[in-house]
Scaffold this motif. Sequence first.
Motif, PDB file in Angstrom:
ATOM      1  N   UNK A 192       2.476  19.690   3.888  1.00 36.16           N
ATOM      2  CA  UNK A 192       1.770  18.299   3.500  1.00 36.16           C
ATOM      3  C   UNK A 192       1.050  18.619   2.531  1.00 36.16           C
ATOM      4  N   UNK A 193       0.924  17.557   1.630  1.00 27.52           N
ATOM      5  CA  UNK A 193       0.613  17.205   0.332  1.00 27.52           C
ATOM      6  C   UNK A 193       0.000  15.947   0.642  1.00 27.52           C
ATOM      7  N   UNK A 194      -1.501  15.929  -0.214  1.00 28.28           N
ATOM      8  CA  UNK A 194      -1.611  15.062  -0.812  1.00 28.28           C
ATOM      9  C   UNK A 194      -3.063  14.559  -1.566  1.00 28.28           C
ATOM     10  N   UNK A 195      -3.674  13.885  -2.180  1.00 32.81           N
ATOM     11  CA  UNK A 195      -5.252  13.355  -2.513  1.00 32.81           C
ATOM     12  C   UNK A 195      -5.883  12.888  -1.198  1.00 32.81           C
ATOM     13  N   UNK A 245       0.905  -1.251  -0.271  1.00 34.97           N
ATOM     14  CA  UNK A 245       0.257   0.034  -0.135  1.00 34.97           C
ATOM     15  C   UNK A 245       1.502   1.309  -0.226  1.00 34.97           C
ATOM     16  N   UNK A 246       0.561   2.297  -0.135  1.00 35.64           N
ATOM     17  CA  UNK A 246       1.405   4.059  -1.007  1.00 35.64           C
ATOM     18  C   UNK A 246       1.157   4.625   0.791  1.00 35.64           C
ATOM     19  N   UNK A 256      -4.339  17.686  -9.768  1.00 34.34           N
ATOM     20  CA  UNK A 256      -3.213  17.899  -8.952  1.00 34.34           C
ATOM     21  C   UNK A 256      -3.486  17.626  -7.026  1.00 34.34           C
ATOM     22  N   UNK A 257      -3.032  17.542  -6.582  1.00 29.56           N
ATOM     23  CA  UNK A 257      -2.655  17.355  -4.646  1.00 29.56           C
ATOM     24  C   UNK A 257      -2.801  18.724  -4.747  1.00 29.56           C
ATOM     25  N   UNK A 304       3.399  10.500  -6.403  1.00 31.74           N
ATOM     26  CA  UNK A 304       2.043  11.130  -5.792  1.00 31.74           C
ATOM     27  C   UNK A 304       2.022  10.173  -4.359  1.00 31.74           C
ATOM     28  N   UNK A 305       3.337  10.053  -3.584  1.00 32.83           N
ATOM     29  CA  UNK A 305       3.187  10.031  -2.168  1.00 32.83           C
ATOM     30  C   UNK A 305       2.118  10.951  -0.954  1.00 32.83           C
TER      31      UNK A 305
END
Length: 361
Positions: free
Chosen positions: A288-291, A189-190, A266-267, A213-214
């Motif tokens: 912080x970053x993410x989908x 899993x990511x 984009x995230x 994409x982490x």
Amino acid sequence: MNELTDLISHRFSRAEPRRLVISYMEGLLSSELRKTAFALASRAREVGPDGMQRLLRTAKWDADAVRDDLRAYVLRNTGVPEVGQGDRDRPVLVTAQQTFVKKGRHSAGTAWQYSSEHGRMENCQIGLFLSYVSEQGTSVLDRELYLPREWLRDRSRGMSAVLPQRAQYASKARLNQQMIARVLDDAPHLPWVSVPERELWDEDLRLWLEERGVPYVLKLNPEDTAALLPRGMADDLLAPPPGGRAAGVNTLPWQTVRLRGPAAGRRAHWLLIHQPTAPSRRPQSYLCAGHSTTVTEFIRAVRAQATTQRCLAVLRREVGLDAYQVRTITGWYRHTTLSLLAHAFRSFSLDRRPVREPVRT
């Protein structure tokens, strides 16, 4: 110990190192106060410590191959059901560094350098560690020894510590990227990536995480945070109020500022700021970053850093992570790998889980 023997015995072609490594692991898992080669040899009823020292220094086996077995073992025992992006059960990879204070200067990587762990300059080695934090448990599954530039310039010193002939300088951020990459290649899993110190990541690492994409949570310096905040917000969010948090404009411990929302693939990017209760402490901020993420997920990834520190404290206190007495870089990697494996085995081994008593009729 049968499970552990089956896990790594194929990495040792000769009987003697195979026998010694199992004795070494049994010693690390024992209640011995010191996990030195002499103490472990005495426990194994060896004539002297030479055999244990030879295991760490010159015996033919690959510590990186055993590390790969360790990583597979941890991932297998911390597996979670298939999760989607934004799921609260997503595991967290946490990078951390540990300081190993030294009296001399001949152990590989030893230099007069800043210890963030102790907040001062020290004569020490600095080890980088990567932990895997999940609902099923926490374990450290990778390690790298940071080599200051002076070690690569002084070839005679490098030869005394048996550094590879083609060894090149790698920053702490670069070493962390290498460890994270090894886990991402194998993880089912990511995971999140959580970095608790600014010196442990750089822009190359951040962009690399973006490309893959982490989702990540990266600690920021106050000046970096001020540069990212919209004009007029920095004073409110970054300056601790004189009377503590309740006296300020913001009364919540966690504040968020959206930097960029998700659009056209984009995230989302956020600033997460933690306001401490003590007025003397500065706010802590994270990029912080993410989908499809939530503030709760950001906070959980930050709090995983404290879980990692507790795990490393157990490694030092109970399985001898810092009890090695070797100077070579090979010896450091071998002892550290076996310590991490001992901790993982103690945490996840079926042999060490409570056994239910049979029902008597």
